[in-house]
Design a protein around this motif. Sequence first.
Motif, PDB file in Angstrom:
ATOM      1  N   SER A  48      37.276   9.293  44.177  1.00  0.00           N
ATOM      2  CA  SER A  48      36.115  10.017  44.095  1.00  0.00           C
ATOM      3  C   SER A  48      35.541  10.452  45.273  1.00  0.00           C
ATOM      4  O   SER A  48      35.712   9.399  46.367  1.00  0.00           O
ATOM      5  N   PRO A  49      34.909  11.551  45.028  1.00  0.00           N
ATOM      6  CA  PRO A  49      34.222  11.813  46.585  1.00  0.00           C
ATOM      7  C   PRO A  49      32.867  10.891  46.820  1.00  0.00           C
ATOM      8  O   PRO A  49      32.556  10.719  47.870  1.00  0.00           O
ATOM      9  N   VAL A  50      32.861   9.943  45.741  1.00  0.00           N
ATOM     10  CA  VAL A  50      31.694   8.872  46.292  1.00  0.00           C
ATOM     11  C   VAL A  50      32.476   7.840  46.739  1.00  0.00           C
ATOM     12  O   VAL A  50      33.153   6.980  45.727  1.00  0.00           O
ATOM     13  N   LEU A  81      32.299   4.783  47.473  1.00  0.00           N
ATOM     14  CA  LEU A  81      31.798   3.418  47.006  1.00  0.00           C
ATOM     15  C   LEU A  81      32.885   3.266  45.647  1.00  0.00           C
ATOM     16  O   LEU A  81      33.306   2.010  45.664  1.00  0.00           O
ATOM     17  N   ILE A  82      33.240   4.218  44.878  1.00  0.00           N
ATOM     18  CA  ILE A  82      33.930   3.842  43.614  1.00  0.00           C
ATOM     19  C   ILE A  82      35.447   3.509  44.051  1.00  0.00           C
ATOM     20  O   ILE A  82      35.826   2.634  43.602  1.00  0.00           O
ATOM     21  N   ALA A 138      26.437  -1.805  40.906  1.00  0.00           N
ATOM     22  CA  ALA A 138      27.757  -1.040  41.363  1.00  0.00           C
ATOM     23  C   ALA A 138      28.765  -1.189  40.389  1.00  0.00           C
ATOM     24  O   ALA A 138      29.514  -0.593  39.938  1.00  0.00           O
ATOM     25  N   LEU A 179      28.424   0.566  37.023  1.00  0.00           N
ATOM     26  CA  LEU A 179      28.693   2.072  37.162  1.00  0.00           C
ATOM     27  C   LEU A 179      30.175   2.275  37.392  1.00  0.00           C
ATOM     28  O   LEU A 179      30.592   3.422  36.961  1.00  0.00           O
ATOM     29  N   VAL A 180      30.696   1.545  38.449  1.00  0.00           N
ATOM     30  CA  VAL A 180      32.132   1.924  38.598  1.00  0.00           C
ATOM     31  C   VAL A 180      32.845   1.471  37.424  1.00  0.00           C
ATOM     32  O   VAL A 180      34.104   2.251  37.257  1.00  0.00           O
ATOM     33  N   ASP A 228      31.986   2.048  34.371  1.00  0.00           N
ATOM     34  CA  ASP A 228      31.760   3.463  33.475  1.00  0.00           C
ATOM     35  C   ASP A 228      32.802   4.408  34.193  1.00  0.00           C
ATOM     36  O   ASP A 228      33.335   5.208  33.432  1.00  0.00           O
ATOM     37  N   PHE A 229      32.782   4.629  35.317  1.00  0.00           N
ATOM     38  CA  PHE A 229      33.577   5.444  35.903  1.00  0.00           C
ATOM     39  C   PHE A 229      35.075   5.389  35.524  1.00  0.00           C
ATOM     40  O   PHE A 229      35.738   6.345  35.167  1.00  0.00           O
ATOM     41  N   ALA A 251      35.588   6.256  31.790  1.00  0.00           N
ATOM     42  CA  ALA A 251      35.738   7.688  31.677  1.00  0.00           C
ATOM     43  C   ALA A 251      37.086   8.395  32.116  1.00  0.00           C
ATOM     44  O   ALA A 251      37.515   9.001  31.644  1.00  0.00           O
ATOM     45  N   ARG A 252      37.277   7.804  33.429  1.00  0.00           N
ATOM     46  CA  ARG A 252      38.825   8.251  33.863  1.00  0.00           C
ATOM     47  C   ARG A 252      39.863   8.059  33.154  1.00  0.00           C
ATOM     48  O   ARG A 252      40.908   8.940  33.126  1.00  0.00           O
ATOM     49  N   GLN A 255      39.993  10.621  30.474  1.00  0.00           N
ATOM     50  CA  GLN A 255      40.590  11.959  31.354  1.00  0.00           C
ATOM     51  C   GLN A 255      42.095  11.814  31.178  1.00  0.00           C
ATOM     52  O   GLN A 255      42.575  12.735  31.132  1.00  0.00           O
ATOM     53  N   PHE A 289      29.529   4.234  24.166  1.00  0.00           N
ATOM     54  CA  PHE A 289      30.545   4.928  24.798  1.00  0.00           C
ATOM     55  C   PHE A 289      31.901   5.235  23.934  1.00  0.00           C
ATOM     56  O   PHE A 289      32.410   6.323  23.806  1.00  0.00           O
ATOM     57  N   SER A 301      34.872  13.612  28.464  1.00  0.00           N
ATOM     58  CA  SER A 301      35.329  12.731  29.435  1.00  0.00           C
ATOM     59  C   SER A 301      35.047  13.159  31.052  1.00  0.00           C
ATOM     60  O   SER A 301      34.883  12.274  31.788  1.00  0.00           O
ATOM     61  N   ALA A 327      28.929   8.994  35.920  1.00  0.00           N
ATOM     62  CA  ALA A 327      28.933   7.766  36.794  1.00  0.00           C
ATOM     63  C   ALA A 327      28.990   7.844  38.122  1.00  0.00           C
ATOM     64  O   ALA A 327      28.518   7.132  38.818  1.00  0.00           O
ATOM     65  N   GLU A 328      29.743   9.030  38.769  1.00  0.00           N
ATOM     66  CA  GLU A 328      29.748   9.147  40.175  1.00  0.00           C
ATOM     67  C   GLU A 328      28.293   9.468  40.589  1.00  0.00           C
ATOM     68  O   GLU A 328      28.049   8.897  41.569  1.00  0.00           O
ATOM     69  N   VAL A 330      26.462   6.289  40.903  1.00  0.00           N
ATOM     70  CA  VAL A 330      26.820   5.356  41.899  1.00  0.00           C
ATOM     71  C   VAL A 330      26.213   6.206  43.269  1.00  0.00           C
ATOM     72  O   VAL A 330      25.700   5.492  44.266  1.00  0.00           O
ATOM     73  N   LEU A 333      22.813   5.118  43.685  1.00  0.00           N
ATOM     74  CA  LEU A 333      22.969   3.779  44.240  1.00  0.00           C
ATOM     75  C   LEU A 333      23.034   3.567  45.641  1.00  0.00           C
ATOM     76  O   LEU A 333      22.174   3.097  46.558  1.00  0.00           O
TER      77      LEU A 333
END
Lengths: 331, 331
Positions: free
Chosen positions: A32-34, A36-37, A114, A117-118, A120-121, A124-125, A128, B123, B143, B150-151, B154, B157
């Motif tokens: 992810s561009p974020v 921390l993920i 964190a 939320l990660v 959750d990511f 979701a992924r 996908q 979810f 999705s 989530a991104e 984060v 955060l």
Amino acid sequence: MARGEDALARLTALVQADLEATNRAIVERMHSPVALIPQLAAHLVAAGGKRLRPLLTLAAARLCGYPAGGPRHVALAACVEFIHTATLLHDDVVDESALRRGQASANALFGNKASVLVGDFLFARAFQLMVEDGSLEVLRILSAASATIAEGEVLQLVTQNDLSTTEAQYLEVIEGKTAALFAAATRVGAVVADRPPREAEALDAYGRNLGIAFQLVDDALDYAAAQEALGKTVGDDFREGKITLPILVAFDRGGEPDRAFWRRTMEERAQEQADLAHAQALIARHDGIGETIRRAERYGAAALAALETFPRSEFRQALADVVEFCVSRAR
Amino acid sequence: MARGEDALARLTALVQADLEATNRAIVERMHSPVALIPQLAAHLVAAGGKRLRPLLTLAAARLCGYPAGGPRHVALAACVEFIHTATLLHDDVVDESALRRGQASANALFGNKASVLVGDFLFARAFQLMVEDGSLEVLRILSAASATIAEGEVLQLVTQNDLSTTEAQYLEVIEGKTAALFAAATRVGAVVADRPPREAEALDAYGRNLGIAFQLVDDALDYAAAQEALGKTVGDDFREGKITLPILVAFDRGGEPDRAFWRRTMEERAQEQADLAHAQALIARHDGIGETIRRAERYGAAALAALETFPRSEFRQALADVVEFCVSRAR
């Protein structure tokens, strides 16, 4: 190497190339561009789990004749690991467990926020990845499993610190929180190979029974094993007031002084330094570990029986050996 | 009744029967044999949210010619509300916010654990609803939106307590945490009505710009509105060290003493009783609220422009009025 570990090593060798492809997919798709993920997710992935659930998906697909090289079983194996990792991250928040696989938990290092939320990511992924796979049947299986996992976790929370929990409720908890994903992980193997419902159901039964056996053994280990062997703190369940079978057995078979002990430590949460050792002694006296393991063996036998639907093959043998791996961890 | 609320009331009236069907679907599908799940979920549902996101799905579908009575847009409106509720539950854990819609948050009442797990259940249930709907395109849209949410959370955060956060990063946060679900909620309207990509993209642009405007206004309200008007505690963002546009404007335009104040309160988190009032005064002096609202108006205008793709109709008018509702909340 113990017999069980040997079995897992053989299964791993059998699907080695596909497992490596799965590992690459996991690393690639947790990007992810974020930043921390992937950082936080890598902490769990790099912790070197056994990849038991992805291995089950890969082996189940091959058992059903799906060709080596994938790509579908590889993508879905990654997806199953993402769902598993998401539940671990959320479980860390929930349980405030200090150790996971012998390493500091992501929660302790990165904080509750964190981890939620990660998780959750990753969840979701995972969806996908399923959408890319394109099978509504796979989506149906894994979305239902995800709901069931959450139900099992909530039921565990509700029965925590409650010694009136029945064995049936305990089994409902572990069937939800653990066995539902095992069942889904193996069942999708039949779907990608386009096999008839009978085989999908057999793989579901295999995974579900295996998962229950796995969790029973895990719950036994929490009172039986040295921390080094387990890779996590012994007594976690005790400290958290989780009602597991070893305790239900010891409570059921114990006299009034025993019951007073369990009420104080589990229900009133008034635990002292020496309580874990006393809990272990009471469980040993009433054969709580033995009872739990014997139960696990029965579920293991049911898992083996479900495999009889399939003709003999190296994959069937490998999946049978996994049952041995799961049950033998406690010996 | 303010102009904005009037607009929302008109939209609600326009899809009244479908909204009631959506509410029934929400209650029905949040059921679980694990009683705590509907109990906790009902706490949020019964809190009487505006149902803004489901309303958007219903109206977008009708705008595209999908017939009243559903069932697809009703099911997907429920699904969008489930995803929204799940993020609220997880956000409560994250932010330790004491009030949500003027009621004690589910987190405060039921604990962190339950909020995380019931959020996970909702979810998963949302994905089950999508699978029942059967459109892979809908699954793809929602999705992807879920991963983006989530991104965004984060990233929020990561930028918390960090005054070097740029306005671009701030916009990325709100596009993720808020606008992605608005965009998905409206876009699926075009999908259920089987409309061409041009209309799906127009509805995506409408929802995305509306969502950004909505969040900008929300962030302005956190420093501007009385708690009664907002239905939540003023100063939440300030106390949590959330970097929002009103602060970025005041920090950017302020002199060194102002900046020292922001560094102490936001970065070093050393807040005292009178600090919120001083923060509000600094934001007012540098027109931080005005800047934020003007930005919201620009995004609102972009949302209105996207609606031009569609011929005039009562639904187009209603969706245009929602823009007014979102922006006018701050006036």
